[in-house]
Design a protein around this motif. Structure first.
Motif, PDB file in Angstrom:
ATOM      1  N   PRO A 129      15.153  22.411 -11.063  1.00 17.92           N
ATOM      2  CA  PRO A 129      14.369  22.664  -9.844  1.00 17.92           C
ATOM      3  C   PRO A 129      13.508  21.469  -9.451  1.00 17.92           C
ATOM      4  O   PRO A 129      12.949  20.767 -10.308  1.00 17.92           O
ATOM      5  CB  PRO A 129      13.497  23.864 -10.244  1.00 17.92           C
ATOM      6  N   ASN A 130      13.402  21.243  -8.135  1.00 22.65           N
ATOM      7  CA  ASN A 130      12.546  20.158  -7.645  1.00 22.65           C
ATOM      8  C   ASN A 130      11.224  20.668  -7.080  1.00 22.65           C
ATOM      9  O   ASN A 130      10.422  19.889  -6.575  1.00 22.65           O
ATOM     10  CB  ASN A 130      13.278  19.330  -6.598  1.00 22.65           C
ATOM     11  N   GLY A 131      10.990  21.985  -7.167  1.00 24.47           N
ATOM     12  CA  GLY A 131       9.735  22.547  -6.691  1.00 24.47           C
ATOM     13  C   GLY A 131       9.779  23.046  -5.265  1.00 24.47           C
ATOM     14  O   GLY A 131       8.867  23.740  -4.813  1.00 24.47           O
ATOM     15  N   ASN A 132      10.851  22.694  -4.528  1.00 25.94           N
ATOM     16  CA  ASN A 132      10.975  23.096  -3.125  1.00 25.94           C
ATOM     17  C   ASN A 132      12.133  24.062  -2.889  1.00 25.94           C
ATOM     18  O   ASN A 132      12.492  24.320  -1.742  1.00 25.94           O
ATOM     19  CB  ASN A 132      11.166  21.861  -2.241  1.00 25.94           C
ATOM     20  N   GLY A 133      12.719  24.547  -3.968  1.00 24.69           N
ATOM     21  CA  GLY A 133      13.855  25.440  -3.834  1.00 24.69           C
ATOM     22  C   GLY A 133      15.185  24.738  -3.995  1.00 24.69           C
ATOM     23  O   GLY A 133      16.232  25.393  -4.140  1.00 24.69           O
ATOM     24  N   ASP A 134      15.161  23.387  -3.953  1.00 23.07           N
ATOM     25  CA  ASP A 134      16.386  22.615  -4.133  1.00 23.07           C
ATOM     26  C   ASP A 134      16.458  22.124  -5.587  1.00 23.07           C
ATOM     27  O   ASP A 134      15.796  22.657  -6.464  1.00 23.07           O
ATOM     28  CB  ASP A 134      16.413  21.434  -3.150  1.00 23.07           C
ATOM     29  N   TRP A 135      17.240  21.064  -5.807  1.00 23.98           N
ATOM     30  CA  TRP A 135      17.506  20.614  -7.166  1.00 23.98           C
ATOM     31  C   TRP A 135      17.449  19.091  -7.265  1.00 23.98           C
ATOM     32  O   TRP A 135      17.782  18.385  -6.310  1.00 23.98           O
ATOM     33  CB  TRP A 135      18.896  21.099  -7.615  1.00 23.98           C
ATOM     34  N   TRP A 136      17.023  18.615  -8.426  1.00 21.29           N
ATOM     35  CA  TRP A 136      17.085  17.194  -8.770  1.00 21.29           C
ATOM     36  C   TRP A 136      17.972  17.013  -9.990  1.00 21.29           C
ATOM     37  O   TRP A 136      18.143  17.936 -10.790  1.00 21.29           O
ATOM     38  CB  TRP A 136      15.695  16.650  -9.096  1.00 21.29           C
ATOM     39  N   ARG A 137      18.495  15.812 -10.153  1.00 20.56           N
ATOM     40  CA  ARG A 137      19.322  15.508 -11.315  1.00 20.56           C
ATOM     41  C   ARG A 137      18.472  15.004 -12.479  1.00 20.56           C
ATOM     42  O   ARG A 137      17.461  14.352 -12.276  1.00 20.56           O
ATOM     43  CB  ARG A 137      20.357  14.435 -10.969  1.00 20.56           C
ATOM     44  N   THR A 138      18.922  15.307 -13.687  1.00 16.68           N
ATOM     45  CA  THR A 138      18.311  14.742 -14.885  1.00 16.68           C
ATOM     46  C   THR A 138      19.325  14.788 -16.006  1.00 16.68           C
ATOM     47  O   THR A 138      20.392  15.417 -15.876  1.00 16.68           O
ATOM     48  CB  THR A 138      17.029  15.501 -15.297  1.00 16.68           C
ATOM     49  N   ASP A 139      19.021  14.127 -17.107  1.00 20.78           N
ATOM     50  CA  ASP A 139      19.893  14.172 -18.274  1.00 20.78           C
ATOM     51  C   ASP A 139      19.123  13.692 -19.506  1.00 20.78           C
ATOM     52  O   ASP A 139      18.956  12.486 -19.704  1.00 20.78           O
ATOM     53  CB  ASP A 139      21.132  13.296 -18.074  1.00 20.78           C
TER      54      ASP A 139
END
Length: 334
Positions: A178-188
Motif C-alpha cells: 500500500p502507498n497510503g492512497n489506496g494504490d500500490w508501490w513496489r518494494t522487495d
C-alpha cells in the motif's frame, strides 16, 4: 571500567546501542508466533485476505541494523495474487493500480472499477486481526502502509504490511505494498538483503556497527531522518573506491558525520530502484537542521580523535559524550 576510547565504545555498543542477544532471540520467537497466528487466522476467517506464501521479515531488524530500543518489527504479509495485474498510473510515477476482475483479491475492488483498493485490504486485515488473543485492541490501527498491533507480553509493536507478489515466468519479480492512497508501490526486501550482503563483503562487520551507532545518534536529534533513509545515506557516503578506508569506529564516525553534512541535501533514490526517492517530503529547513546537527557531530568527533591522539583520554571521553549524550560512558565508569 572504561579507561580507553576503545573500551568505552565496546561498553556503549554492548549496553546501549546493540540489541542484546537474548532480546534478539525473543524478538525472533515473537515473529514466529505472530506469523503462525496470522496464518491460522487466514484459514479460519473468510474475510481475511488469502495468503500466498510465508510472511517475510523485513526492516531494520531483518537487516541487523536495528539499534536500541526495539520498538517495532515489520512483516510483509504475502497475499495470493490470483490473476491480479498491475498497471502504472499517471498521477504517481511510482504508483500502480492492481486490476483484479476475479480471484481472491477481486472482493477488494470498487463497485465500478476492477482496481484493488489497498485501503480495503488493510481494513480487512485490521478488522480480523482483532480476534487474536492477548491483543491490546486499542493498539490496532490502520496506518498508511501497515496494520500495527501490540501483544500485551511484548514491548514492541508489529507492523503487518500486505504485499502482493508480481510474478513473471513463475518467479516473483517484486512486491506491491500500500502507498497510503489506496494504490500500490513496489518494494522487495530481498534486494535490501542482497545489498546488505554486498556491503558486508566489501566492508566487514564494522559497517553494521557504524550504521547502528549513527542511527542511535539520529534518534537523539531533532529533527531526525527516517531510519531507512539514513541507513542508505551511510552506505552511500562510506565508500572509498569500493571499501571503507579503515575499520576503526571512531575514525569511521568522523568521516561519516562529515559527509552526511552535505549528503542530506542530495536526492536519495530508492537503492532498489523500485519506489520513490527516500528523501521525498524532507523539506529544505529540515535538511538544513539535520546538516547542522551532523556538522556539530563531525566537529566533536574530530576533537575527540585529537584528544585521544594526544593522550588526553578523559577529554576524549567528554567529546564523545557531546556526540552521543550521557549514555556514552564517562571516563572510568563501570
Amino acid at each position: 571500567m572504561a579507561w580507553t576510547v576503545y573500551g568505552a565504545f565496546c561498553q556503549f555498543r554492548d549496553e546501549v546501542v546493540d540489541l542484546p542477544p537474548e532480546l534478539t532471540e525473543k524478538a525472533r520467537l515473537s515473529l514466529y508466533s505472530i506469523t503462525t497466528r496470522v496464518a491460522e487466522l487466514a484459514e479460519q476467517k473468510s474475510d481475511f485476505p488469502r495468503l500466498g506464501a510465508e510472511p517475510l521479515v523485513y526492516g531494520s531488524f531483518a537487516r541487523k541494523t536495528q539499534c536500541q530500543p526495539l520498538d517495532d518489527l515489520d512483516l510483509l504479509v504475502v497475499l495470493e495474487p490470483g490473476s491480479a495485474r498491475p498497471t502504472s498510473i499517471r498521477r504517481d510515477r511510482f504508483g500502480f493500480d492492481l486490476e483484479a476482475s476475479r480471484g481472491p483479491l477481486a472482493r477488494f475492488t470498487g463497485a465500478f472499477l476492477d482496481d484493488v483498493n489497498s485501503r480495503s485490504v488493510l481494513d480487512a486485515i485490521r478488522n480480523e486481526i482483532k480476534g487474536l488473543r492477548d491483543l491490546e485492541v486499542e493498539s490496532v490501527d490502520r496506518r498508511l502502509q501497515a496494520v500495527r498491533l501490540k501483544l500485551d507480553f511484548y514491548d514492541w509493536n508489529f507492523d503487518l504490511v500486505p504485499a502482493v507478489p508480481v510474478v513473471k515466468d513463475g518467479m516473483t519479480q517484486h512486491y506491491l505494498i500500500p502507498n497510503g492512497n489506496g494504490d500500490w508501490w513496489r518494494t522487495d526486501p530481498r534486494a535490501d538483503a542482497d545489498r546488505l550482503t554486498a556491503a558486508l563483503n566489501r566492508h566487514g562487520k564494522a559497517f553494521l556497527s557504524l550504521v547502528r551507532l549513527v542511527k542511535y545518534w539520529n534518534a537523539t536529534q531533532k529533527p531526525r531522518l527516517g531510519s531507512y533513509h539514513l541507513e542508505t545515506l551511510v552506505a552511500n557516503v562510506m565508500q572509498d573506491k569500493g571499501k571503507m578506508y579503515t575499520l576503526d569506529l571512531p575514525e569511521l564516525l568522523a568521516r561519516c558525520f562529515g559527509r552526511l553534512t552535505d549528503a542530506v541535501f542530495q536526492p536519495c533514490p530508492d537503492p532498489k530502484g523500485l519506489g520513490p526517492d527516500l528523501d521525498l517530503g524532507v523539506d529544505w529547513l529540515r535538511r538544513t537542521q539535520i546538516s547542522e546537527n551532523a556538522s556539530w557531530a563531525a566537529y566533536f568527533t574530530e576533537i575527540a580523535l585529537e584528544y585521544d591522539k594526544d593522550g588526553e583520554t578523559e577529554d576524549a571521553f567528554g567529546a564523545w559524550r557531546d556526540v552521543f549524550g550521557k549514555a556514552f560512558p564517562s571516563y572510568g565508569s563501570e
